[in-house]
Scaffold this motif. Structure first.
Motif, short mmCIF file in Angstrom:
data_model
loop_
_atom_site.label_atom_id
_atom_site.label_comp_id
_atom_site.label_asym_id
_atom_site.label_seq_id
_atom_site.Cartn_x
_atom_site.Cartn_y
_atom_site.Cartn_z
N GLY A 63 4.38 -1.48 -0.73
CA GLY A 63 3.10 -0.88 -1.07
C GLY A 63 3.15 -0.27 -2.45
O GLY A 63 4.23 -0.01 -2.99
N ASN A 107 0.83 2.58 4.10
CA ASN A 107 0.28 3.46 3.07
C ASN A 107 -0.28 4.76 3.62
O ASN A 107 -0.55 5.69 2.85
N THR A 108 -0.46 4.84 4.93
CA THR A 108 -1.04 6.05 5.52
C THR A 108 -0.06 6.82 6.40
O THR A 108 -0.37 7.93 6.83
N ALA A 139 3.66 4.99 0.12
CA ALA A 139 4.34 3.77 0.57
C ALA A 139 5.76 3.68 0.01
O ALA A 139 6.69 3.31 0.72
N SER A 165 1.30 2.59 -3.41
CA SER A 165 1.00 4.01 -3.44
C SER A 165 2.29 4.83 -3.42
O SER A 165 3.36 4.34 -3.05
N SER A 197 0.02 -3.14 5.76
CA SER A 197 -0.17 -2.41 4.52
C SER A 197 -0.89 -1.09 4.76
O SER A 197 -0.49 -0.04 4.23
#
Length: 372
Positions: free
Chosen positions: A311, A89-90, A316, A313, A85
């Motif tokens: 995810g 997300n990054t 994501a 975000s 995750s």
């Protein structure tokens, strides 16, 4: 990892990705700094594998690492859903966008010079992907709904081979016609789109700038006939006219061509275009090619994993969509390499059946010489 990946069918599938350039990008974006387990390359391979297997969650993905072949391909034995995750997300979406663009370039190189490729059809449309408002408040577009919209330009090579060559992801409230400025940029193509993109002022600009298009006209559109052309004795062609479109207050300045046809369901279609060099039947066939983008969106929703997002975000969600587009392009490259002998669905099924077997087992299946 590289040796195992190259020799397997999975490795053959992902081989068009330029991993040397990917390494350079990881240095530029510093995406692997402080990464202990899941490198950028391993993340991309794992996510593509998840799309292929249609994994519904990060927990399901984590569980697949019980497979020793997958462990060897990724270079790690286990990873938790929380670690996946954080990475998902990054991850910088630009890295995935660049991979998509590079694969599109390779597809173009495959069919460069083919008959008809000098003036391709490019179909523009969008598809809304619904999201839960509670989990995705950043994508709110109605009182009780969230969603993102994938605006897509699809190149139509023939009825069996199409590919996306540009994509824009927005929240679902974005109007389709706002994306024409972005998606129309090639004077050597003809653009096909539906009624959602009707904009008389933009039609004028496209015509003045030398862009060709065909679109379905709304039923209530006001037209003024300038001239009428003879039509061939074909039951599907009702009329072929030169017209002005719009009211006195909101009217296009250019004269356009309006072709009225009957579709396969007996409905009357009004097709507006600025092409006068094709006959009415050809204009009808050009617009009928628009079905290809509907099939594309259907394929995307049924055969890769974008029904369940990994995810919440914005990053994501965008990453997962671009990975789905990458997976599609990889399938198209296999189809082109094997001269289009099999459908994308057949290619995917055989790949999943032979995924960790030697690549030749999968590839020679296209010639009917062996079963995986």
């Amino acid at each position: 990892m590289d040796k195992n990946t190259r020799l397997s069918s999975f490795g053959k599938w992902v081989s068009p990705i330029n991993f040397e350039k990917l390494y350079e990008q990881t240095e530029i974006f510093k995406s692997d700094y402080y990464t202990k387990k899941l490198t950028t390359k391993a993340y991309i391979l794992f996510m593509l594998y998840a799309h292929l297997q249609e994994s519904e969650s990060l927990h399901a993905m984590s569980d697949t690492l019980l497979d020793e072949d997958l462990q060897d391909a990724l270079g790690l034995q286990s990873i938790s859903a929380s670690q996946l995750s954080r990475r998902h997300n990054t991850m910088d979406t630009q890295i995935l966008t660049d991979i998509f663009v590079n694969l599109v370039t390779k597809i173009k190189q495959h069919h460069a010079g083919q008959r008809g490729s000098n003036f391709p059809l490019k179909i523009i449309d969008s598809s809304t992907l619904p999201l839960n408002l509670t989990k995705y408040p950043w994508a709110k577009f109605r009182k009780t709904k969230s969603g993102v919209k994938l605006h897509l330009r699809l190149v139509y090579m023939n009825k069996d081979t199409v590919y996306p060559d540009q994509a824009v992801i927005t929240t679902a409230h974005e109007h389709d016609r706002n994306q024409l400025e972005v998606l129309v940029d090639d004077r050597e193509a003809m653009y096909v789109f539906n009624r959602g993109y009707i904009d008389y002022e933009r039609f004028d600009r496209m015509t003045d700038d030398g862009y060709f298009f065909a679109s379905r006209l709304k039923k209530n559109a006001v037209i003024r006939e300038v001239a009428s052309f003879d039509v061939a004795k074909d039951a599907s062609i009702l009329s072929d006219r030169m017209v002005y479109i719009g009211t006195t207050q909101n009217r296009a300045e250019n004269v356009f061509r309006l072709v009225e046809v009957i579709d396969t369901q007996g409905k009357i279609l009004r097709i507006i275009t600025n092409r006068f060099d094709l006959d009415a039947m050809a204009i009808s066939e050009v617009y009928r090619s628009r079905w290809a983008i509907e099939l594309f969106f259907k394929w995307l929703k049924q055969h890769v994993e974008i029904k369940h997002f990994y995810g919440m975000s914005e990053t994501a969600v965008h990453n997962q969509i671009y990975l789905a587009l990458i997976a599609y392009c990889l399938n198209v490259l296999v189809q082109l390499e094997t001269k289009g002998r099999k459908s994308l669905l057949r290619i995917t099924r055989w790949l999943k059946a032979a995924i960790w077997k030697p690549a030749y087992v999968w590839v020679r299946r296209f010639d009917g010489r062996a079963s995986p």
